[in-house]
Design a protein around this motif. Sequence first.
Motif, short mmCIF file in Angstrom:
data_model
loop_
_atom_site.label_atom_id
_atom_site.label_comp_id
_atom_site.label_asym_id
_atom_site.label_seq_id
_atom_site.Cartn_x
_atom_site.Cartn_y
_atom_site.Cartn_z
N ALA A 51 -5.34 16.10 7.63
CA ALA A 51 -6.03 15.33 6.61
C ALA A 51 -7.37 14.88 7.15
O ALA A 51 -7.46 14.37 8.26
CB ALA A 51 -5.19 14.12 6.19
N THR A 52 -8.43 15.11 6.36
CA THR A 52 -9.78 14.72 6.74
C THR A 52 -10.46 14.08 5.53
O THR A 52 -10.40 14.62 4.43
CB THR A 52 -10.61 15.94 7.19
N SER A 53 -11.11 12.93 5.76
CA SER A 53 -11.82 12.26 4.69
C SER A 53 -13.15 11.76 5.19
O SER A 53 -13.24 11.14 6.25
CB SER A 53 -10.98 11.09 4.16
N THR A 54 -14.20 12.04 4.44
CA THR A 54 -15.51 11.47 4.73
C THR A 54 -15.84 10.53 3.57
O THR A 54 -15.65 10.87 2.42
CB THR A 54 -16.59 12.56 4.85
N ASP A 74 -14.30 14.51 0.25
CA ASP A 74 -15.69 14.31 0.59
C ASP A 74 -16.24 13.29 -0.39
O ASP A 74 -16.36 13.57 -1.59
CB ASP A 74 -16.46 15.63 0.48
N GLY A 75 -16.53 12.10 0.10
CA GLY A 75 -16.96 11.01 -0.78
C GLY A 75 -15.77 10.37 -1.43
O GLY A 75 -14.64 10.47 -0.96
N PRO A 76 -15.98 9.70 -2.58
CA PRO A 76 -14.84 9.07 -3.25
C PRO A 76 -13.93 10.14 -3.86
O PRO A 76 -14.39 11.22 -4.22
CB PRO A 76 -15.50 8.22 -4.33
N GLY A 77 -12.69 9.83 -3.95
CA GLY A 77 -11.72 10.77 -4.50
C GLY A 77 -10.44 10.72 -3.72
O GLY A 77 -10.30 9.94 -2.77
N ALA A 78 -9.50 11.54 -4.10
CA ALA A 78 -8.20 11.56 -3.43
C ALA A 78 -7.61 12.95 -3.48
O ALA A 78 -7.77 13.67 -4.45
CB ALA A 78 -7.24 10.57 -4.09
N ALA A 96 -15.38 11.88 -6.61
CA ALA A 96 -14.37 11.14 -7.38
C ALA A 96 -13.34 12.04 -8.05
O ALA A 96 -12.67 11.64 -9.01
CB ALA A 96 -15.02 10.23 -8.42
N GLY A 97 -13.13 13.24 -7.54
CA GLY A 97 -12.08 14.11 -8.04
C GLY A 97 -10.73 13.72 -7.44
O GLY A 97 -10.66 13.04 -6.42
N THR A 98 -9.65 14.17 -8.09
CA THR A 98 -8.30 13.94 -7.59
C THR A 98 -7.56 15.27 -7.63
O THR A 98 -7.44 15.89 -8.69
CB THR A 98 -7.55 12.91 -8.46
N ALA A 99 -7.08 15.72 -6.47
CA ALA A 99 -6.42 17.01 -6.35
C ALA A 99 -5.00 16.84 -5.82
O ALA A 99 -4.78 16.05 -4.89
CB ALA A 99 -7.21 17.93 -5.42
N TYR A 100 -4.07 17.59 -6.41
CA TYR A 100 -2.68 17.61 -5.97
C TYR A 100 -2.25 19.06 -5.77
O TYR A 100 -2.48 19.90 -6.65
CB TYR A 100 -1.75 16.98 -7.01
N ALA A 113 -10.73 19.61 -6.80
CA ALA A 113 -11.21 18.75 -7.88
C ALA A 113 -12.59 18.22 -7.54
O ALA A 113 -12.85 17.79 -6.41
CB ALA A 113 -10.25 17.59 -8.09
N ASP A 114 -13.49 18.23 -8.54
CA ASP A 114 -14.86 17.78 -8.35
C ASP A 114 -15.30 16.99 -9.58
O ASP A 114 -14.77 17.20 -10.68
CB ASP A 114 -15.77 19.00 -8.14
N GLU A 115 -16.23 16.09 -9.41
CA GLU A 115 -16.87 15.35 -10.50
C GLU A 115 -15.87 14.66 -11.43
O GLU A 115 -15.92 14.81 -12.66
CB GLU A 115 -17.79 16.27 -11.29
N GLY A 116 -14.94 13.92 -10.85
CA GLY A 116 -13.98 13.14 -11.63
C GLY A 116 -12.82 13.91 -12.22
O GLY A 116 -11.99 13.34 -12.92
N ALA A 117 -12.73 15.20 -11.97
CA ALA A 117 -11.63 16.01 -12.50
C ALA A 117 -10.33 15.72 -11.74
O ALA A 117 -10.35 15.27 -10.60
CB ALA A 117 -11.96 17.50 -12.39
N THR A 118 -9.21 15.99 -12.41
CA THR A 118 -7.90 15.96 -11.76
C THR A 118 -7.29 17.34 -11.89
O THR A 118 -7.21 17.89 -12.99
CB THR A 118 -6.98 14.92 -12.42
#
Length: 158
Positions: A51-54, A74-78, A96-100, A113-118
Amino acid sequence: MSRTAALFAVGGSVAAAGFLGAGTAAAAPVSCVSPPAANDIRVDGTASCGATSTGPGIANAGAAESGTAVSVTDGPGATTTYANGFGTALGASKNAGTAYAWALGGGIAHSWADEGATTVAVAGWGSGATAEAAGVDCVGPLSMALNLKTGQFCMLGN
């Protein structure tokens, strides 16, 4: 009579484990989280995760039974990924994307996920699923992919 019952119980358990995709390799579950670590990598036997988060995003990855899971933000998001039974789960989010992504029993799942997408990708034994802004793709009977921002959806290899 008791030998027959014991053989039936053992044989039924082995058959059920094979049907459910339980691998022969044994490994304790591993869990990776970033932050607090900038790059969290764990391996226990045949299970591995990274797991890596910037920035302020959260990356979670978990694996068991020969699974490999990788999460990146990368940036906000999960991003949340999980893999078991020789599965591979890859997930990434940005802006601010959310990926599962879940790979269960030998599947390959990829979610971006990019630009607020899930986005959600789930794949089981012998199947693959991809969910990203460019589209969704399902291969094999145990696959499902979804992009909630665009409404794209596929299931069961279609």
